[in-house]
Design an enzyme around this catalytic site. Structure first.
Site, short mmCIF file in Angstrom:
data_model
loop_
_atom_site.label_atom_id
_atom_site.label_comp_id
_atom_site.label_asym_id
_atom_site.label_seq_id
_atom_site.Cartn_x
_atom_site.Cartn_y
_atom_site.Cartn_z
N ARG A 48 0.48 1.61 15.91
CA ARG A 48 -0.51 2.46 16.61
C ARG A 48 -1.79 1.65 16.84
NH1 ARG A 48 -0.24 3.88 11.34
NH2 ARG A 48 1.47 5.30 11.70
N TYR A 154 12.06 -1.68 -2.15
CA TYR A 154 11.18 -2.73 -1.63
C TYR A 154 11.78 -4.10 -1.96
CZ TYR A 154 6.77 -5.38 -1.10
OH TYR A 154 5.80 -6.27 -0.74
N1 SER Z 1 1.73 -5.95 -3.32
C1 SER Z 1 3.08 -5.47 -3.19
C2 SER Z 1 3.24 -4.16 -3.84
O1 SER Z 1 2.60 -3.93 -4.84
C3 SER Z 1 4.03 -6.43 -3.82
O2 SER Z 1 4.37 -7.42 -2.94
O3 SER Z 1 4.04 -3.38 -3.39
#
Ligand code: SER
Length: 328
Positions: A48, A154
């Site tokens: 955006r 992640y």
């Molecule tokens: N800074 C990131 C996090 O805390 C880690 O790569 O998700």
């Protein structure tokens, strides 16, 4: 001139696309790249056009949703892009709240970037993370090549991204490069939803309130780096002589290995009545406990002369100065 150097020079003459340009890293990477290679060479992009700031106003800015291969491809063609810095991502703690969305963006969108990069022969930068390690990884002096069984979405997406980068380099000869970045401490754009965010929040709260409630336990040791070093690590790696790179992707890089208590003590040298409380968030504590205490970044030092400028003391001094000016 060697072929590798010639290729690198040609790629440099083309434009550089930065995805996620309004995020914590992107908002400092874009001005640094504009400064280094000229504003006209850089195409910043984000999902955006908000917030309107020097990134959106200071040069080319495109709206780009990286979950669409066609949209990436259109921008790469329109601007004759030769290098893609892919910074769009969801951080670790938010990822646990919406794991499927995190996978689609953190891995799916990156797979799209590689597809387009292959079609148009672009070099690619991928930011991996300390999150690519897990509880079974050796946590002290974590080696460059070691066990990676992360327990967050992640981390799973980061390991997959590292491996796909290696695959595209080996199979299609694509110039993919990447770093395993530690927690990043910065003062331009705040991070959002990460496990290492305490190390940024603490400065704003210390200056505003002289008090901070940390969501990680006092003794939680993690690698960190000040943003100016992170930006140099990215440009240095992308400019490095390819023939020296044995690990093209996912280089461990770190600048300091610190705990919340140590950071609080350093801040108290400047703000003696600063008080640190602890209000532990179980989710982020569990994530932090699964990540390394300190990484070994000797491969980066040997293969492209990595060396950080800021340690805990110099970073804290500079952060306090910048945050004070910002909050005035
Ligand atoms: N800074 C990131 C996090 O805390 C880690 O790569 O998700």
């Amino acid at each position: 001139m060697r072929i590798a150097e010639l290729r690198a020079t040609l790629a440099m003459m083309k434009k550089m696309l930065v995805t996620g340009a309004l995020g914590q890293i992107g908002s400092e990477l874009v001005p640094a790249l504009r400064e280094r290679y000229g504003s006209e060479a850089i195409v910043a992009s984000g999902i955006r056009f908000r917030p309107v700031n020097s990134v959106t106003e200071g040069g080319t800015f495109e709206i780009l949703d990286c979950t669409s291969v066609d949209d990436i491809s259109a921008i790469v063609q329109r601007h004759d892009v030769g290098t893609i810095y892919h910074m769009a991502a969801i951080m670790s703690a938010i990822g646990e709240k919406k794991p499927e969305e995190a996978w689609d963006l953190n891995f799916g969108a990156f797979a799209n970037i590689l597809k387009v990069a292959r079609q148009h022969r672009c070099a690619v930068f991928f930011p991996s993370s300390i999150g690519a390690f897990g509880p079974t990884t050796p946590s002290q002096n974590t080696p460059q090549d070691t066990l990676q069984r992360p327990t967050t979405i992640y981390g799973v997406a980061k390991v997959a991204g590292e491996m796909l980068s290696d695959y595209y380099a080996a199979r299609f000869g694509l110039d993919t490069r990447g770093l395993r970045l530690p927690g990043l401490i910065s003062n331009v754009t705040p991070p959002g939803g990460g496990t290492t965010d305490y190390a940024v929040d603490i400065f704003y709260q210390a200056v505003r309130e002289k008090r901070y409630a940390c969501f990680l336990r006092a003794e939680t040791r993690l690698d960190m780096m000040y943003m100016p070093d992170a930006i140099s690590s990215i440009t240095q790696l992308m400019e490095a002589d390819a023939s020296r790179l044995k690990h093209r992707n996912a280089f461990n890089v770190t600048a300091m290995s610190i705990t919340p208590a140590e950071l609080a003590a350093e801040i108290q040298r400047y703000i003696p009545d600063f008080v640190m409380d602890y209000d532990v968030d179980p989710l982020r504590q569990e994530i932090a406990d699964s990540w390394p205490d300190s990484m070994d970044d000797s491969a980066a030092r040997a293969e492209w002369d990595w060396s950080p400028r800021y340690d805990l003391a110099s970073m804290t001094k500079d952060m306090l100065k910048k945050v004070r000016t910002k909050l005035k």
